[in-house]
Design an enzyme around this catalytic site. Sequence first.
Site, PDB file in Angstrom:
ATOM      1  N   GLY A 312     -83.343  45.805  17.421  1.00  0.00           N
ATOM      2  CA  GLY A 312     -83.748  45.155  18.576  1.00  0.00           C
ATOM      3  C   GLY A 312     -84.336  43.986  18.379  1.00  0.00           C
ATOM      4  N   GLU A 313     -84.572  43.618  19.682  1.00  0.00           N
ATOM      5  CA  GLU A 313     -86.023  42.255  20.048  1.00  0.00           C
ATOM      6  C   GLU A 313     -86.461  41.677  19.234  1.00  0.00           C
ATOM      7  OE1 GLU A 313     -89.397  45.903  19.552  1.00  0.00           O
ATOM      8  OE2 GLU A 313     -88.446  46.048  20.655  1.00  0.00           O
TER       9      GLU A 313
END
Length: 349
Positions: A312-313
């Site tokens: 993610g991120e």
Amino acid sequence: MPITFHILPPCTELAEALQSKIDHKTKPLGALGQLEALALQIGLCQNTLSPQLSQPSIIIFAGDHGIVESGVSAYPQVVTAQMIGNFLAGGAAISVFAKQHGLNLWIVDAGVNADINPHEQLIAAKIAKGTQNFLSQPAMTMAQCLTAIQAGADIVLQRYNAGCHCIGFGEMGIGNTSSAALLMHCLTGIDLSQCVGRGAGLDDAQLQHKLTVLKHALAHHGTLTDPLTALSSFGGFEIAMLVGAYLKAAELNMLCLVDGFISTAALLVASKLYASVVDYCVFSHVSNEQGHQALLAYLNGKALLTLDLRLGEGSGIALAYPLVQSAVLFLNNMATFDEAQVANKNTDH
């Protein structure tokens, strides 16, 4: 829908001229494969024969989830705020990759269950300190949901006004794969067991517990097919802001880079509100989270990378950005056969 956007499909009038420009570069027809389709898409999104990736940026929306108290995550909720500190200190993967590729990075406190100290890269937009536990009540009120959508849109407008025309969206929120799985199930009809994955690293027993909890949540709320009702019932503040961010970016003819499972689930919600939003999106990668490949197939999305990522991120966006950059550079800078005085394919036989 109380919040409205004006999103038109990308203009196709330039399609023939763009394809001709691509085909007359010093290469065999189609020899740059997926990069050629990408260059065509970018040109159509920006409605120009010479697209630009000005002020490329990644925005990470962060929020906490009440469902974490029901044991659906391998990590405690406090990690959300701790990771924001890591982002801002430059120590996270996305921090490293964004710096490597010259990408502007912004972190949005959409609804973290902590007070975050001011920072030049931090955008304070907290709706509340985390959502409610959707096992027994809606994650947020409809008013909160609409406020978050508008906030995401406003943040993108600020970046656009600062000269950004290429933007990617990431997220951070312990427990948010649970929200994404329920949104995917409700809005696609794909069986919940195929939507639920290991998130940040659940073992088999923990995965089964997560699935059981989410089935109980579905039994309480029912399978919700209206996108805003599903979002307010099961989503997170960061996911709702992502929805608004995608919609505003598409409205502004910006190129949108999509990260992994949660970011794609937010795009799914956005697409149920305005189908044309997907036309402005480039899918950076297919993640290792169960459900993402099926979700991409549902959206007719073709990922640029397959690296088994599940971080993610916005990490997949940063890794895929050089390919987007290459597509624009070859379209703008690569010589044509005439310019290079190179003989084109013999058409006499």
